[in-house]
Scaffold this motif. Structure first.
Motif, mmCIF file in Angstrom:
data_model
loop_
_atom_site.group_PDB
_atom_site.id
_atom_site.type_symbol
_atom_site.label_atom_id
_atom_site.label_comp_id
_atom_site.label_asym_id
_atom_site.label_seq_id
_atom_site.Cartn_x
_atom_site.Cartn_y
_atom_site.Cartn_z
ATOM 1 N N VAL A 96 0.866 -1.183 0.000
ATOM 2 C CA VAL A 96 0.000 0.000 0.000
ATOM 3 C C VAL A 96 0.897 1.226 0.000
ATOM 4 O O VAL A 96 1.849 1.300 0.785
ATOM 5 N N LYS A 97 0.578 2.134 -0.861
ATOM 6 C CA LYS A 97 1.391 3.360 -0.922
ATOM 7 C C LYS A 97 0.725 4.447 -0.092
ATOM 8 O O LYS A 97 -0.163 5.147 -0.555
ATOM 9 N N ASP A 98 1.176 4.599 1.098
ATOM 10 C CA ASP A 98 0.715 5.721 1.924
ATOM 11 C C ASP A 98 1.751 5.949 3.013
ATOM 12 O O ASP A 98 2.886 5.469 2.904
ATOM 13 N N ASP A 99 1.383 6.659 4.073
ATOM 14 C CA ASP A 99 2.386 7.041 5.070
ATOM 15 C C ASP A 99 2.522 6.050 6.217
ATOM 16 O O ASP A 99 3.216 6.332 7.199
ATOM 17 N N HIS A 100 1.841 4.919 6.119
ATOM 18 C CA HIS A 100 1.815 4.023 7.267
ATOM 19 C C HIS A 100 3.199 3.544 7.682
ATOM 20 O O HIS A 100 3.565 3.598 8.866
ATOM 21 N N ALA A 101 3.956 3.084 6.719
ATOM 22 C CA ALA A 101 5.263 2.502 7.031
ATOM 23 C C ALA A 101 6.157 3.517 7.747
ATOM 24 O O ALA A 101 6.910 3.177 8.667
ATOM 25 N N GLN A 102 6.035 4.740 7.308
ATOM 26 C CA GLN A 102 6.868 5.800 7.893
ATOM 27 C C GLN A 102 6.508 6.049 9.373
ATOM 28 O O GLN A 102 7.388 6.228 10.222
ATOM 29 N N VAL A 103 5.216 5.996 9.684
ATOM 30 C CA VAL A 103 4.811 6.211 11.086
ATOM 31 C C VAL A 103 5.254 5.026 11.941
ATOM 32 O O VAL A 103 5.725 5.193 13.070
ATOM 33 N N VAL A 104 5.101 3.849 11.380
ATOM 34 C CA VAL A 104 5.522 2.654 12.109
ATOM 35 C C VAL A 104 7.029 2.703 12.370
ATOM 36 O O VAL A 104 7.499 2.382 13.474
ATOM 37 N N GLU A 105 7.762 3.117 11.397
ATOM 38 C CA GLU A 105 9.215 3.209 11.565
ATOM 39 C C GLU A 105 9.567 4.215 12.674
ATOM 40 O O GLU A 105 10.431 3.939 13.515
ATOM 41 N N ALA A 106 8.885 5.322 12.678
ATOM 42 C CA ALA A 106 9.125 6.329 13.736
ATOM 43 C C ALA A 106 8.823 5.738 15.113
ATOM 44 O O ALA A 106 9.503 6.028 16.096
ATOM 45 N N MET A 107 7.805 4.901 15.146
ATOM 46 C CA MET A 107 7.415 4.258 16.403
ATOM 47 C C MET A 107 8.525 3.326 16.890
ATOM 48 O O MET A 107 8.837 3.282 18.076
ATOM 49 N N PHE A 108 9.137 2.620 15.959
ATOM 50 C CA PHE A 108 10.216 1.711 16.335
ATOM 51 C C PHE A 108 11.433 2.477 16.815
ATOM 52 O O PHE A 108 12.145 2.052 17.726
ATOM 53 N N GLU A 109 11.686 3.590 16.175
ATOM 54 C CA GLU A 109 12.896 4.346 16.511
ATOM 55 C C GLU A 109 12.790 5.035 17.868
ATOM 56 O O GLU A 109 13.812 5.296 18.500
ATOM 57 N N ALA A 110 11.577 5.314 18.271
ATOM 58 C CA ALA A 110 11.406 5.958 19.575
ATOM 59 C C ALA A 110 11.599 4.946 20.699
ATOM 60 O O ALA A 110 11.348 3.758 20.533
ATOM 61 N N ASP A 111 12.047 5.429 21.836
ATOM 62 C CA ASP A 111 12.204 4.540 22.992
ATOM 63 C C ASP A 111 10.871 4.271 23.669
ATOM 64 O O ASP A 111 10.664 3.203 24.241
ATOM 65 N N GLU A 112 9.994 5.263 23.604
ATOM 66 C CA GLU A 112 8.693 5.126 24.245
ATOM 67 C C GLU A 112 7.632 5.769 23.347
ATOM 68 O O GLU A 112 7.949 6.684 22.588
ATOM 69 N N VAL A 113 6.410 5.295 23.466
ATOM 70 C CA VAL A 113 5.358 5.801 22.588
ATOM 71 C C VAL A 113 4.135 6.193 23.416
ATOM 72 O O VAL A 113 3.670 5.426 24.263
ATOM 73 N N LEU A 114 3.655 7.378 23.151
ATOM 74 C CA LEU A 114 2.436 7.880 23.792
ATOM 75 C C LEU A 114 1.344 8.015 22.735
ATOM 76 O O LEU A 114 1.513 8.725 21.746
ATOM 77 N N PHE A 115 0.240 7.302 22.947
ATOM 78 C CA PHE A 115 -0.893 7.419 22.045
ATOM 79 C C PHE A 115 -1.868 8.428 22.644
ATOM 80 O O PHE A 115 -2.378 8.212 23.747
ATOM 81 N N ALA A 116 -2.085 9.508 21.921
ATOM 82 C CA ALA A 116 -3.006 10.543 22.392
ATOM 83 C C ALA A 116 -4.201 10.549 21.452
ATOM 84 O O ALA A 116 -4.049 10.738 20.253
ATOM 85 N N THR A 117 -5.363 10.331 22.018
ATOM 86 C CA THR A 117 -6.547 10.310 21.156
ATOM 87 C C THR A 117 -7.745 10.900 21.879
ATOM 88 O O THR A 117 -7.943 10.639 23.063
ATOM 89 N N PRO A 118 -8.508 11.704 21.169
ATOM 90 C CA PRO A 118 -9.784 12.088 21.752
ATOM 91 C C PRO A 118 -10.630 10.839 21.916
ATOM 92 O O PRO A 118 -10.410 9.837 21.233
ATOM 93 N N LEU A 119 -11.576 10.892 22.819
ATOM 94 C CA LEU A 119 -12.530 9.796 22.937
ATOM 95 C C LEU A 119 -13.681 10.107 21.981
ATOM 96 O O LEU A 119 -14.524 10.954 22.275
ATOM 97 N N TYR A 120 -13.670 9.462 20.854
ATOM 98 C CA TYR A 120 -14.754 9.618 19.893
ATOM 99 C C TYR A 120 -15.648 8.400 20.013
ATOM 100 O O TYR A 120 -15.205 7.262 19.814
ATOM 101 N N TRP A 121 -16.883 8.625 20.298
ATOM 102 C CA TRP A 121 -17.833 7.519 20.390
ATOM 103 C C TRP A 121 -17.301 6.404 21.281
ATOM 104 O O TRP A 121 -17.367 5.229 20.959
#
Lengths: 176, 176, 176, 176
Positions: free
Chosen positions: C57-82
């Motif tokens: 798939v050609k989109d930005d997914h791989a790039q975000v995943v790669e950034a996630m791997f490179e980071a030591d820790e990951v914070l998921f920030a999300t509004p509560l939608y439904w």
């Protein structure tokens, strides 16, 4: 193979016991029952951190725990009281914390790996309002190393409702 | 304004009681305590469907319920035992089903609209494993018509841990 | 040490991002942000069981995943939608199933053990109605082998509410 | 009477769709399907608080929402992806927030009271790990005023598993 059914119901002619019975009919092995309302089990006094640990308690708790160890599988049957297990059941389980510290009992080793089942029954949107109970049992089983095999949520309000339940077919092969 | 704290802890020097005390320090009004371990409260015998209803029970239940009605707000403080409220607390709440059918008590009318709070405390990933308890209290409050105002989940294992908690600042304005 | 904040908010001036920022202020290390609304990420087409596996798939997914791997820790920030994570966040996470099957990515090994955090924010009894989201993240972290370190539930409705929140003191030492 | 099944599955030969089909066989009335993977539905851009409200979006969302209103009952069928509804389904539901503010749509009045059903399907201890999804749908239905009628949790991993499920008997009288 033996199955022990521990019932937390507080009355005879219990709907949750009826469902448990139906499920047990598919069990290939011996089935044994313990009804907690017929036992004397005292609330825990948390002495986990006392220098001398727990004072011995004279009641039926040790005997029920021993029966649980001797069984190959354990089914916890409890009405949904106030969206959780009954006080009978909770009082019984709270005391496990004491049993675990009794080196004669060997609690952890004897319960680890034992398959566990839960049957509950309620009348107020039980499919949804019973879910915290299932989540709680998941944690309980996880902590003890028991294996959470299966659960059943029954719907019934008055004595006799369980017999007319349209979910009985779900119990026909509960153990299989 | 008066706040009643009902504690389900099973020992003195309780961490959940320490957290409740800290929270109560921000309460503008009188604060009263009931420690269930100092009361005698028997398991419910479910006679909701018996022709003559419930047999009277001689213990301290009615007195605690009455104190609950007299208070403007109620805080339930319970350690997280086996991922749920303690047996003391559960046994107490189970008996509400009996009080509700006692026409002298007028349970429903006297509890409806009363603000309720929950403070719990545990040591095993309590922020997550304590969630079924919060969900359960939500259902309890909903059923009685109480208003679920706020909850606090504390982390503590050994006696004295609560005093060193890094969450105490969350309690400074618990009531405000 | 580096922290990556992945935001699932769908607008600028986001309350959940404000809370994440406040938390990140206590982070001892570098902080990097990815806002999913600025990326193109397509829904998964589940080809896990196709003979040839997933189509690229050609989109930005791989790039975000790669950034996630490179980071030591990951914070998921999300509004509560439904009462769940936003569609942006969910769409992103769904695609992990594809990444996991891409042998070039080495997903499992690179995410295992990584500390994870969740910050969410909502306005409708969020302390209770946000709990299914926390339970879901628990399962997500468990499945990947990430370590669920901490979560924060914020209350805010309109843009700017987060700044006036009385929970900001809970974020002062979020990382510590 | 008409039932609309909205499927969030991301592939043909879907297990969750198979279960939904089995359930629908007991429906006394017309059954209509919408598969979200065949529609174009964009992520929400939260403009609830913008002066001019939401910009119109050109995609298939309005059409699916209209079909939902026209049906007497709605069944949401979604695989359990990462312990929640699929991104397809979540993206669709997130956009309800936009529809609700479109005065031409009359969302609230047209959905209130509509009976809702959920069928989900997963492979990793789905009976327990699927519970956050059920809890989330409960909140969704509550918020819209829909009536949560029933849910079914299926177990299946690979294409074709659903057909061999030992839970099919639970679906025989799903609508009845």
């Amino acid at each position: 193979m033996t199955l022990l059914i521990i019932s937390g119901s507080s009355r005879d002619n219990s709907n949750s016991e009826f469902f448990a019975e139906k499920a047990a009919a598919s069990y290939k092995g011996d089935v044994k029952w313990i009804r907690l309302r017929e036992k004397t089990i005292r609330q825990i006094h948390d002495q986990r951190h006392d220098e001398n640990g727990f004072d011995p308690v004279k009641d039926d708790h040790a005997q029920v725990v021993e029966a649980m160890f001797e069984a190959d599988e354990v089914l916890f049957a409890t009405p949904l009281y106030w969206y959780g297990m009954s006080g009978y059941m909770k009082t019984f389980i709270d005391r496990w914390s004491q049993s675990m510290r009794d080196t004669d009992v060997n609690f952890n080793a004897r319960i680890a790996g034992k398959p566990g089942y839960v049957i509950t029954c309620g009348g107020d949107q039980v499919d949804i309002k019973g879910l915290p109970l299932i989540l709680q049992f998941r944690h309980i089983f996880e902590f003890t190393g028991m294996e959470f095999k299966k659960y059943f949520i029954g719907e019934a309000r008055k004595p006799g409702d369980a017999e007319k339940s349209d979910r009985l077919n779900q119990l026909e092969q509960f153990f299989s």
